[in-house]
Design a protein around this motif. Structure first.
Motif, PDB file in Angstrom:
ATOM      1  N   LEU A 131     -35.370 -15.229  72.591  1.00 26.51           N
ATOM      2  CA  LEU A 131     -36.288 -14.629  73.562  1.00 26.51           C
ATOM      3  C   LEU A 131     -37.625 -14.291  72.926  1.00 26.51           C
ATOM      4  N   VAL A 132     -37.564 -13.624  71.784  1.00 23.86           N
ATOM      5  CA  VAL A 132     -38.803 -13.150  71.145  1.00 23.86           C
ATOM      6  C   VAL A 132     -39.631 -14.324  70.657  1.00 23.86           C
ATOM      7  N   MET A 168     -46.703  -9.897  73.092  1.00 23.91           N
ATOM      8  CA  MET A 168     -45.406  -9.991  73.768  1.00 23.91           C
ATOM      9  C   MET A 168     -45.537  -9.474  75.202  1.00 23.91           C
ATOM     10  N   LEU A 207     -31.607 -12.531  71.198  1.00 23.97           N
ATOM     11  CA  LEU A 207     -32.856 -11.789  71.107  1.00 23.97           C
ATOM     12  C   LEU A 207     -33.912 -12.600  70.389  1.00 23.97           C
ATOM     13  N   TYR A 223     -42.448 -21.819  78.306  1.00 22.05           N
ATOM     14  CA  TYR A 223     -41.508 -20.750  77.980  1.00 22.05           C
ATOM     15  C   TYR A 223     -40.082 -21.174  78.315  1.00 22.05           C
ATOM     16  N   THR A 227     -40.161  -8.867  77.698  1.00 21.33           N
ATOM     17  CA  THR A 227     -39.497  -9.002  76.408  1.00 21.33           C
ATOM     18  C   THR A 227     -39.437  -7.671  75.685  1.00 21.33           C
ATOM     19  N   ARG A 228     -40.550  -6.935  75.779  1.00 22.92           N
ATOM     20  CA  ARG A 228     -40.568  -5.637  75.102  1.00 22.92           C
ATOM     21  C   ARG A 228     -39.476  -4.742  75.648  1.00 22.92           C
ATOM     22  N   ASP A 280     -41.293 -16.135  73.462  1.00 24.31           N
ATOM     23  CA  ASP A 280     -42.370 -15.301  73.975  1.00 24.31           C
ATOM     24  C   ASP A 280     -43.598 -15.377  73.077  1.00 24.31           C
ATOM     25  N   LEU A 305     -36.146  -5.887  74.360  1.00 25.99           N
ATOM     26  CA  LEU A 305     -35.989  -5.444  72.970  1.00 25.99           C
ATOM     27  C   LEU A 305     -35.643  -3.961  72.919  1.00 25.99           C
TER      28      LEU A 305
END
Ligand code: ADP
Ligand code: MG
Lengths: 387, 448, 286
Positions: free
Chosen positions: A180-181, B1, A177, A200, B5-6, A184, B9
């Motif tokens: 990914l974050v 974001m 995670l 990316y 991705t959101r 981003d 999450l």
């Protein structure tokens, strides 16, 4: 005024009674309520008595030995002549397992509470609740037995691999995670979609490789660890965390439920995802209630006796280094339970009274945390109901 | 974001929550499965002829004729073993002194290993402790002892950097060239003829008293003690708790005094259980002197104080859940307040109150810390009802601790410990289960 | 507003003045023998919740054995006034009264009033049917048992009599031992009436007894009220003006705690004195 004729005609004045009867009624009512009150006050009296009787036997210790040794020395040799009563390492041991269990139980408990109040459909919640209730119901001595007979040998014989697997299973999702974050966020400012996609992908691979390396490296490091004794602070912390979980889950869930539907709907209406709604609006609104839950859960861990007595190793030395959860430790509760049998023979000695000093310490801590958590809950209720 | 991705999450967040609950469920399973599987082994196991012998000698239960037959058939095989021993002892005498010393040393380990497996050998003096009067009563234990008999355990500490490792050396090799060398393969071959393993259901584990501190026998004294303590605690706490709840819900007027009483209640709920034990010792025993020393009554009183807040809370909730309309209906018919409470409100709240009571009963049965100093002893027989005011009692919770941590042969009697844990956990969980069912029934009933 | 027994003539059907009122025209009613005295009288009677005056200085006589309806917009104090009569408001700690409320000349809020005995004389039926979660028999027998009747045969008599009076005997006579919560809403409400009748009250207070019921059950309750008229002093709070006109002899109209108008039902519906009353009964506000 005559007793039986207080105005009105006789046919329907049945509900008007004489002064004497009224007085008797009043007296008996007051007496009845007084008796109920006496029973209800019983609890308060018991609390006072507990404080009094524990303090009564704790005070002589401080009179005999003063305060400084108890709180600042780690030399615990109560049976020596003269005895040494430094409880620092023991207090630290209590602190250690409490913190350790909180580190496991708080994130899990809050996540589970959120899940129960906001995520799971009712049909599944019905099955989750009994699980939590059963976890709460299992006697502490059964947990202690499990820790001593099942978990301790496992840790002792396969500690390294177990730590490695725990690390991998627990940390890898968060690393994924995180990668990914971060990728981003770092590419967010780039306008050109083509370049952005390239960067990316690039970041994803680089960070991903770093993450995998980290996982592997720390994993092998953990694999090599030899746990000398399975009865240690880690073992106890794990078990205590599962004992604290039900409290944390149920009290936090109440706090989350108290946050009104309109707050949730307001957030969803603004286009927030469920996670964002929960983290940004519901959790802050319920934060004080959750804090109260955490305090109550921690108190359960601090006050637990049997598990720590059976599975902490009961070593009255501080671990080396101070954060080493793989060493045997000893806690206040276990010391009281373990030493009272011998100290009881020498009632009146410092050896007996020191245990009550420890009990008083526990009592005071639990009293204060209870008051605090109660205040917090009351305050939250007031804020939420808009007063 | 970006939205992708959101969403990820968001999903992970959901997964985290569900994961926690799943982990809790798994933890529950991990704790319960070994307890249940091993605990069942205390009642259902493969028992040997020694078990049946023990039952007849200690409890006068079993088929004497069949046992005599079994003993005769097992002795046919055992006598060969005994012959080999006496033969080797004669051989030993004839050996040169050096060799004799060497073999004597080794032989001195063989005999106890065999005794542990089969019980006293012919010519041995009658053992004082019951635990030495019989060989292995359980087949899985016999297999362990057989291994101990066949192999000598040694420790390898040649490498100082690694923890020393255990390894096994066959004893038969040590006696190569002597008559005793045949003993080991013989015992290995014929062990089931000597012990006659048979599937056994030993309900006596629940109803028998213990023999020689739980080497044999059952856990009845503990079960009975737990029952006395828990029920005794309820006898005190339940009426008090319900009355206090009635006061809090029906009579208390908001104010400082009342909020203080409520604070006291939650304080009491938060007191660590070991502190209750200290208080019980200092107050009930040392000050009130309800008994000379530890006793059931002192323990029950201590437990009662501990469960009081839970009962009060449950009863309060149950009373508050009674619809207001019942109250109005009753009062409008000319009922007094007290009468309304007794005839309408309490009956309607009863299932809820009972639910709380049942859960508290389970808690009282399961707690250990409060009874350590006030009521529990490690060894003892079941006490009579008349003795609750003067004698302490064994209890499941305490004896689990005691057998697992303080017993001189804790690892020998794991099956008893597991059996006790299973007994305690089943008592507590069954009580809780019935509470859950009761509650489900109520909510169904209230829905109509 | 205060009516004496002579002044209050039981109305004959009066010709409609406005088309909108047609449906409220009350039926002709028989005079009741032995009734018509002031059974309950309020004198400058006010009810407060803390500072808030929910019923304001009401002065009125409720006539014995007749049916009195209380109408008015919601929140105007109808229930508060009704509940004041059998002191159900005692349950609300903030509630207190001034002025006088007399029952047969005795002050209901007097120093020597036993509210328990009072409630035995003044029964009440509530908006939502509220049978106890007990058997039908035990529901009815609850009151008599409270007041000392324990003989099984006598109880059975009372139960049957009460259920017959409440016109529900035929529907439940074969399942008296079944839980009362198993009855339909309308049956439950009639059971509640029967339960109240079983303690032999003189006054029956009904607080919107049909608002939770369907039209068929409502009709049965209205028939029941007609049956009981003449035996009990009945006060019924209702939102439904047709109902008030159908069942009552006199009507009280409350507005914001004030008793605006109190007259025979025929007069109040056909010829209201006060413009607010007129507005209300013609449905101009609600
Ligand atoms: N328990 C209470 N506490 C405070 N105010 C109340 C209470 N019950 C009713 N009220 C207030 O008193 C007024 C009259 O209420 P009520 O008699 O129930 O009206 P109605 O039955 O005519 O609809 C309302 O304004 C209401 O808000
Ligand atoms: Mg109303």
């Amino acid at each position: 005024m005559a007793d039986d004729s207080v105005g009105g005609n006789n046919r329907t004045n049945a509900f008007v009674i004489s002064a004497r009867k009224r007085a008797i009624q009043k007296v008996s009512k007051t007496m009845g309520e007084g008796m109920l009150l006496a029973v209800a006050s019983f609890v308060a009296i018991v609390v006072l008595f507990i404080f009094y009787f524990v303090a009564r036997d704790a005070v002589p210790f401080f009179q005999l030995r003063g305060f400084s040794e108890f709180f600042t020395s780690s030399n615990w040799y109560p049976a020596d002549q003269p005895g040494q009563f430094g409880a620092l390492a023991i207090i630290y041991g209590s602190l250690m397992v409490t913190l350790g269990s909180a580190m496991i139980a708080v994130p899990m408990g809050v996540a589970a509470a959120i899940c129960l109040s906001d995520i799971l459909p009712f049909s599944i919640r019905q099955y989750a609740k009994p699980v939590i209730e059963m976890l709460a119901a299992i006697p502490s001595v059964a947990f202690g037995f499990f820790a001593l007979v099942v978990l301790a040998p496992l840790l002792q014989n396969n500690g390294g691999p177990m730590l490695m697997w725990a690390w991998w299973i627990l940390v890898s999702p968060f690393l994924v995670l995180g990668v990914l974050v971060v990728s981003d966020l770092l590419t967010n400012s780039i306008k050109d979609p083509q370049r952005r996609r390239q960067l990316y992908a690039f970041l994803l691979t680089v960070l991903g490789l770093i993450a995998v390396f980290l996982l592997y490296k720390v994993g092998t490091l953990l694999y090599g660890i030899q746990i000398l004794t399975g009865t240690n602070a880690l073992n106890v912390s794990i078990i205590l965390s599962f004992m604290a979980l039900p409290t944390i889950v149920s009290v936090s869930e109440d706090a989350l439920q108290a946050v009104g539907r309109d707050i949730r709907e307001g957030s969803y209406a603004l286009g927030a995802t469920r996670a964002e709604t929960i983290i940004k609006t519901i959790l802050p609104a319920a934060s004080s209630g959750i804090l109260a839950a955490v305090i109550l859960g921690i108190m359960r861990a601090l006050g637990e006796t049997m598990v720590v007595w059976m599975a902490s190793g009961n070593s009255s030395h501080s671990p080396e280094p101070w954060f080493n959860y793989l060493e045997a430790i000893r806690t206040l509760t276990a010391t009281i339970a373990g030493d009272m049998g011998e100290a009881d023979q020498v009632t009146g000695s410092a050896r007996y009274h020191v245990l009550f000093a420890m009990g008083l310490l526990l009592l005071v801590i639990s009293f204060i945390s209870n008051l605090v958590s109660e205040r917090i809950v009351v305050r939250q209720r007031k804020i939420l109901s808009g007063q | 974001m970006n939205i992708g991705t959101r969403k990820i999450l968001d999903r992970s967040f959901t997964a985290l929550g569900i994961g926690s609950i799943v982990v809790m469920a798994i933890a529950l399973l991990i704790v319960l499965v070994p307890i249940i599987t091993n605990g069942i082994g205390a009642v259902f196991f493969t028992g040997t002829v020694e078990h049946r012998k023990m039952l007849i000698n200690e409890f006068k239960r079993g088929d004497t004729d069949k046992l005599a037959e079994e003993i005769a058939s097992s002795d046919r095989y055992r006598s060969t073993v005994y012959k080999m021993l006496t033969g080797f002892e004669a051989e030993l005498d004839r050996m040169p002194p050096e060799k004799k010393a060497e073999y004597k040393e080794k032989y001195s380990q063989v005999k106890p290993a065999l005794q542990a497996l089969l019980g006293p050998l012919p010519g041995d003096p009658e053992p004082m402790l019951t635990r030495f009067k019989y060989g292995q009563t359980r087949w899985e234990k016999a297999e362990e002892k057989l291994h101990d008999f066949l192999y000598e355990s040694k420790w390898d500490n040649s490498n100082p950097n690694v923890m020393s490792k255990e390894y096994f050396v066959s004893r038969a090799l040590g006696f190569e060239g002597t008559t005793l060398a045949q003993l080991f393969p013989y015992v290995k071959e014929n062990i089931d003829h000597m012990l006659l393993p048979e599937f056994t259901v030993y309900w006596g584990f629940i109803t028998d008293s213990s023999v020689d501190s739980h080497f044999f026998g059952g856990i009845w004294p503990e079960i009975q003690g737990t029952f006395f303590l828990a029920v005794g605690a309820m006898l005190f706490a339940f009426p008090l708790g319900v009355i206090a709840a009635v006061y809090f819900t029906e009579y208390a007027k908001p104010g400082f005094f009342n909020s203080m009483l409520r604070s006291a209640n939650s304080t009491l709920a938060g007191v660590p259980s070991i502190v209750f034990g200290m208080f019980g010792l200092a107050f009930f025993i040392n000050t009130l002197k309800v008994s000379e020393s530890k006793s059931v009554i002192a323990g029950a009183l201590t437990l009662a104080i501990m469960i009081l807040p839970t009962i009060i809370r449950a009863a309060e909730e149950a009373i508050l859940a009674v619809p207001k309309t019942y109250r109005e209906a009753s009062l409008s018919l000319g009922s007094t307040k007290w009468n309304t409470i007794a005839t309408v409100i309490l009956p309607a709240a009863l299932p809820g109150i009972l639910t709380g009571g049942v859960i508290s009963l389970g808690r009282a049965a399961g707690e250990t810390a409060p009874i350590i100093f006030t009521a529990a002893v490690s060894v003892g027989s079941a006490i009579g009802l008349a003795d609750v005011f003067s004698s302490p009692t064994p209890a499941l919770s305490w004896n689990i601790y005691n057998l697992a941590s303080e017993h001189e042969a804790a690892s020998q009697i794991r099956h008893v410990q597991y059996g006790m844990v299973l007994a305690l956990v089943s008592i507590v969980l069954l009580l809780n289960l019935s509470a859950i069912v009761l509650r489900a029934r109520i909510s169904k009933k209230l829905k109509g | 507003m205060l009516m004496t027994a002579d002044a209050r003539e039981i109305s004959q059907r009066a010709p409609a003045q406005k088309a909108t009122r047609d449906m409220y025209i009350p039926p002709a009613r028989k005079k009741i023998s032995g009734g018509g005295t002031a059974h309950i009288s309020a004198k400058e009677f006010s009810v407060y919740y803390d500072e808030f005056e929910a019923v304001k200085k009401v002065t009125a006589d409720i006539l014995s054995k007749y049916v009195t309806a209380i109408i008015g917009p919601s929140g105007c104090g109808k229930s508060t006034f009704l509940r004041a009569i059998n002191r159900m408001n005692d349950l609300i700690p903030s509630c207190h009264t001034t002025g006088a409320l007399l029952f047969d000349g005795n002050d209901i809020y007097g120093k020597f009033t036993d509210e328990v005995l009072l409630r035995k004389k003044v029964g009440m039926v509530f908006q939502k049917p509220n049978p106890f979660p007990k058997s039908i028999f035990d529901n009815i027998a609850y009151g008599p048992r409270l007041h000392g009747v324990n003989d099984k045969k006598k109880l059975m008599e009372i139960v049957e009599r009460s259920l017959r009076k409440a016109a529900i005997w035929d529907e439940v006579c074969d399942r008296l031992d079944k839980n009362a919560l198993g009855l339909s809403g309308g049956q439950q409400q009639r059971l509640c009436v029967a339960r109240t009748l079983a303690v032999e009250p003189e006054v029956l207070l009904l607080d919107e007894p049909t608002s939770a019921l369907d039209p068929k059950a409502t009709a049965k309750i209205e028939d029941l009220i007609q049956e009981l008229r003449g035996s009990y002093t009945i006060m019924i709070v209702t939102h439904n003006m047709q109902q008030a006109s159908r069942v009552s002899d006199s009507t009280m109209f409350f507005y914001e705690g004030v008793l605006v108008e109190h007259a025979s039902t025929a007069q109040l519906f056909t010829n209201p004195k006060d413009p607010i009353t007129e507005d209300y009964i013609t449905g101009r506000f609600s």
